[in-house]
Each structure stands twice: as C-alpha cells, then as structure tokens.
Design an enzyme around this catalytic site. Structure first.
Site, mmCIF file in Angstrom:
data_model
loop_
_atom_site.group_PDB
_atom_site.id
_atom_site.type_symbol
_atom_site.label_atom_id
_atom_site.label_comp_id
_atom_site.label_asym_id
_atom_site.label_seq_id
_atom_site.Cartn_x
_atom_site.Cartn_y
_atom_site.Cartn_z
ATOM 1 N N ARG A 78 0.141 -16.500 0.208
ATOM 2 C CA ARG A 78 -0.223 -15.103 0.507
ATOM 3 C C ARG A 78 1.036 -14.272 0.721
ATOM 4 O O ARG A 78 1.112 -13.111 0.375
ATOM 5 C CB ARG A 78 -1.144 -15.014 1.727
ATOM 6 C CG ARG A 78 -1.500 -13.567 2.062
ATOM 7 C CD ARG A 78 -2.658 -13.344 3.027
ATOM 8 N NE ARG A 78 -3.083 -14.460 3.810
ATOM 9 C CZ ARG A 78 -2.490 -14.873 4.945
ATOM 10 N NH1 ARG A 78 -1.435 -14.242 5.417
ATOM 11 N NH2 ARG A 78 -2.955 -15.904 5.585
ATOM 12 N N TYR A 99 -7.655 10.334 -8.340
ATOM 13 C CA TYR A 99 -8.617 9.303 -8.725
ATOM 14 C C TYR A 99 -9.759 9.272 -7.693
ATOM 15 O O TYR A 99 -9.500 9.339 -6.490
ATOM 16 C CB TYR A 99 -7.876 7.967 -8.758
ATOM 17 C CG TYR A 99 -8.749 6.793 -9.082
ATOM 18 C CD1 TYR A 99 -9.277 6.639 -10.362
ATOM 19 C CD2 TYR A 99 -9.038 5.829 -8.131
ATOM 20 C CE1 TYR A 99 -10.083 5.557 -10.659
ATOM 21 C CE2 TYR A 99 -9.844 4.739 -8.429
ATOM 22 C CZ TYR A 99 -10.358 4.615 -9.695
ATOM 23 O OH TYR A 99 -11.150 3.545 -9.987
ATOM 24 N N ASP A 158 1.092 8.388 -7.524
ATOM 25 C CA ASP A 158 0.293 7.470 -8.328
ATOM 26 C C ASP A 158 0.708 7.711 -9.782
ATOM 27 O O ASP A 158 0.386 8.734 -10.379
ATOM 28 C CB ASP A 158 -1.203 7.762 -8.114
ATOM 29 C CG ASP A 158 -2.110 6.778 -8.861
ATOM 30 O OD1 ASP A 158 -1.666 6.222 -9.876
ATOM 31 O OD2 ASP A 158 -3.265 6.592 -8.428
ATOM 32 N N LYS A 168 -4.537 -0.645 -15.744
ATOM 33 C CA LYS A 168 -4.570 0.316 -16.841
ATOM 34 C C LYS A 168 -3.440 0.038 -17.841
ATOM 35 O O LYS A 168 -3.426 -1.009 -18.438
ATOM 36 C CB LYS A 168 -4.511 1.735 -16.269
ATOM 37 C CG LYS A 168 -5.446 1.956 -15.059
ATOM 38 C CD LYS A 168 -6.926 1.839 -15.381
ATOM 39 C CE LYS A 168 -7.824 1.735 -14.156
ATOM 40 N NZ LYS A 168 -7.648 2.758 -13.129
HETATM 41 C C1 LIG Z 1 -7.989 3.026 -11.793
HETATM 42 C C2 LIG Z 1 -7.122 3.854 -10.963
HETATM 43 C C3 LIG Z 1 -6.882 3.527 -9.625
HETATM 44 C C4 LIG Z 1 -7.550 2.344 -8.949
HETATM 45 O O1 LIG Z 1 -7.107 1.111 -9.480
HETATM 46 P P1 LIG Z 1 -8.017 -0.210 -9.562
HETATM 47 O O2 LIG Z 1 -7.106 -1.189 -10.232
HETATM 48 O O3 LIG Z 1 -9.251 0.106 -10.348
HETATM 49 O O4 LIG Z 1 -8.347 -0.597 -8.153
HETATM 50 C C5 LIG Z 1 -6.024 4.327 -8.910
HETATM 51 N N1 LIG Z 1 -5.434 5.410 -9.476
HETATM 52 C C6 LIG Z 1 -5.656 5.757 -10.750
HETATM 53 C C7 LIG Z 1 -4.979 6.951 -11.307
HETATM 54 C C8 LIG Z 1 -6.501 5.000 -11.535
HETATM 55 O O5 LIG Z 1 -6.725 5.366 -12.804
#
Ligand SMILES: *Cc1c(COP(=O)(O)O)cnc(C)c1O
Length: 376
Positions: free
Chosen positions: A46, A98, A170, A195
C-alpha cells in the site's frame, strides 16, 4: 530529453534481477526484510510498489514536476487532494469542472465542513474576488468538461502565490503533451489516467504530480493512510499506454480539428465548442498556453429530443461515458457525466439539454465525419 523520449524511458529501468526490459508487474503485498530495518526500500505494497513507482516517476518527468503519486482512479486522486484540507477550509473551483469533482465537493465533503465555491475562472477577477481568509485551495480545469472553457494558468498561479493558496489543475483533457501547468507556476497537477494517459479505455487510474516537497510529503502520508492506491497491473497498463501518448495526441488533435470544422458548417448544429477554432472566445489564450487543442469537442443540437435522436443514429461513434480512448466516444453531458449537477447550475454553465460531447478518436477522420453526417 524530448517529450516522446521521456514518455518511453522516464522512470523505466531494466529489472536488476533478470534484465527484463519491460517493467515487471510486481504482484506482492509485502517484501522480504533481511533483518530489522534492512530492506530494499519497499516494505508493504500500500505504501509503495516498484511497478507503481515506475509510473509515478514517469508522470513526474512528463509534467516537469518533482514527484508523482498514483491512485486507483481520478476521483481517488481528487479525494486525496481534498484530504489536505481541514474543517472550515474553503476551496475555489472552476464552475465547469468534471461532474464527479462537483459531486465530491458539494454532496460529500460539504458534510465534513469543507466549503466549495464554483466560479467562472475564465475571468481571473472572479478567482481573486472569491478568495477569503479561509481559502486554502484553487482547483481549476482547463479546458473544461464539457464546454471547453480555458483558464489562464500563469494568471491563476500568480494569484495563488500572492494569497498563499495551493493551486491545482486537473490536466486530464490536455495531458502533459499539450500543456504543462507546473512549468507555468502551478503547485499540483492531477489526471484521470483512465482517459488519454492510458488511452485505451481499459483501466481506471488517477495521477498526481507535485512540485513542492512539503505537499509531496503530506500527499504520500495521505496516500498510504487513505489507501486508494493504483494496483500494479493498472500501473503497468498505464505505463504502456503513455509510451504512445505523443503519437495518439497528434492524431486526436488533427482529427478533432477536422471534425470541428465539419460541425461548424452543419445547419443542424447551433454552436461548436473547440479551443482550436478561431471563433472560440479564448482561442488566443489556448494557443499561448497549449501546444495543441486536444481531442474534445462539444456542440449544441438545440434540444434534448434532437440530441437523443442523433445519439441513437451514430454507429461508429460509440455512445458511452468517458473519453480519451483510441475509439471515438460520444455522450450527452446533461444526462450522463453532469447528471448530479442541478439543472439551474447546468444551464448557467452552458451544459444545455441539446449539448453533445465527442471524444474524437484516432480512426480515419473520413469515417468519423461520415458517421456524424449520416446521424445529423
Ligand atoms: C474522468 C475524469 C475525472 C475522474 O476520473 P476517474 O478515473 O473516472 O475517477 C476527473 N476529471 C476529469 C476531467 C475527468 O474527465
């Protein structure tokens, strides 16, 4: 070293015991200790795992930061960042973040006495105006999901430094290939590695890159204490995906530009949001702080009924949540990613009922356009 070289090599070394060129997937929960206090730097998985360490070093190099931390999902990474806060603290967030970020702030952490304000960060004055003595963090997304608004990264970094507030970006939509916020003075970058970084729609992961040793120390402590770490196998998949990130992003960008140009010419399409169009209100800012405009587009078909009909008719473009994979994905933000955002808030931020979002894949662009054309 150039970006593509780093994508392939940063953090990756042949395995010292076998010479295995590719990073092994270290499936172990614990590590042998020769005697008390004598180990090879790993004690319990962990806390750390060599496969995860390789990915953490790789993303840190790509973002131009000091340290990387890997989590089980993008939301786990975002949750870790909000664990830096205490009851009574206040956070300024881009109004178009998001949906999951909105949800954890407004519907989960509000219950713990954390206060979130969602403002239009495309105008820096709104950020300065929202900062109060209790403010500890400014959290922005640029380009935003799904309306592709751009926030001035250097401007945000300056405001945050002046007020002694942590700046967080982000960077999921742009990826470090197109935008490196830390180089513009931002403290922390985060990704949904689910993504573009992984890029093949087959894993979930979250990554954080920090440039400040104090924040790194606090986040490492949170990572092992809260425990939402990335598994070794997912770390390995993500490392493999990142090796082709520059190639994929070039194709995502060129395909998206063609698709955006096609969409603006269609009479059924009321408006198109893509930062690479000169008609985008922040085209110049996007050009200044990004090295490409990315693969995400949204466009308005005028009504929920028209959007629904269009989404029923697409064949190649898959109707699905998520984005950043090699295949073109198409979605309806109002009822999918942004369903937990109240309707009045959605309207204010341009997430209309007729809005369709497209994550343009790396297929032949002629085929993508042909599919959109028949569906329109
Ligand atoms: C998908 C997404 C998230 C969340 O990520 P997960 O891997 O689905 O938990 C956060 N920010 C953006 C811009 C996203 O597209």
């Amino acid at each position: 070293m150039g970006f593509s070289t780093k994508a392939v090599h940063a953090g990756i070394e042949p395995d010292p015991t076998t010479g295995s060129l590719m990073t092994p997937v270290h499936l172990t929960s614990t590590y042998y200790q020769e005697e008390l206090g004598v180990n090879k730097g790993y004690e319990y998985a962990r806390v750390s795992n060599p496969t995860r360490t390789a990915l953490e070093k790789n993303i840190a190099a790509l973002e131009g930061g000091k340290e990387g931390l890997a989590f089980g999902s993008g939301m786990a990474a975002i949750s870790a960042l909000f664990h830096l806060l205490k009851t009574g603290d206040h956070v300024v967030v881009s109004r178009n973040v998001y949906g999951g970020t909105y949800r954890i702030g407004k519907l989960v952490l509000n219950n713990y006495g954390l206060d979130f304000d969602f403002v239009d960060t495309t105008n820096l004055k709104n950020i300065s105006a929202a900062i109060k003595p209790a403010t500890k963090m400014v959290f922005i997304e640029t380009p935003t999901n799904p309306t592709m608004e751009i926030t001035d990264l250097e401007g945000v970094a300056n405001i945050c430094r002046k007020h002694g507030v942590i700046s967080i970006v982000d960077n999921t939509f742009a990826t470090p290939y197109l935008q490196t916020p830390i180089e513009l003075g931002i403290d922390i970058v985060l990704h949904s590695a689910t993504k573009y970084l992984n890029g093949h729609s087959d894993m979930l992961g979250g990554l954080i890159v920090v440039n400040r040793p104090d924040l790194n120390e606090q986040l490492r402590f949170i990572q092992k204490s809260v425990g939402a770490i990335l598994s070794p196998f997912e770390a390995w998949m993500c490392l493999r995906g990142i090796k082709t990130l520059p190639l994929r992003m070039d194709r995502h960008c060129s395909n998206a530009m063609e698709v955006a140009k096609f969409l603006v010419k269609q009479k059924q399409v009321k408006s198109v949001n893509y930062p690479g169009l000169t008609s985008h209100p922040q085209y110049r800012l996007a050009k200044k702080q990004m090295r490409g405009f990315g693969g995400m587009i949204s466009f308005d078909l005028g009504s929920a009924e028209k959007a629904k009909m269009f989404l029923k008719r697409v064949r190649l473009c898959a109707l699905a949540e998520s984005l950043g994979g090699v295949e073109t994905l198409i979605s309806h933000p109002a009822t999918m990613t942004h369903a937990s955002v109240p309707p009045d808030q959605r309207k204010k931020t341009g997430v209309t009922d007729g809005l369709v979002r497209i994550s343009v894949g790396i297929e032949d662009v002629e085929d993508i356009i042909a599919d959109l054309k028949q569906a329109l």
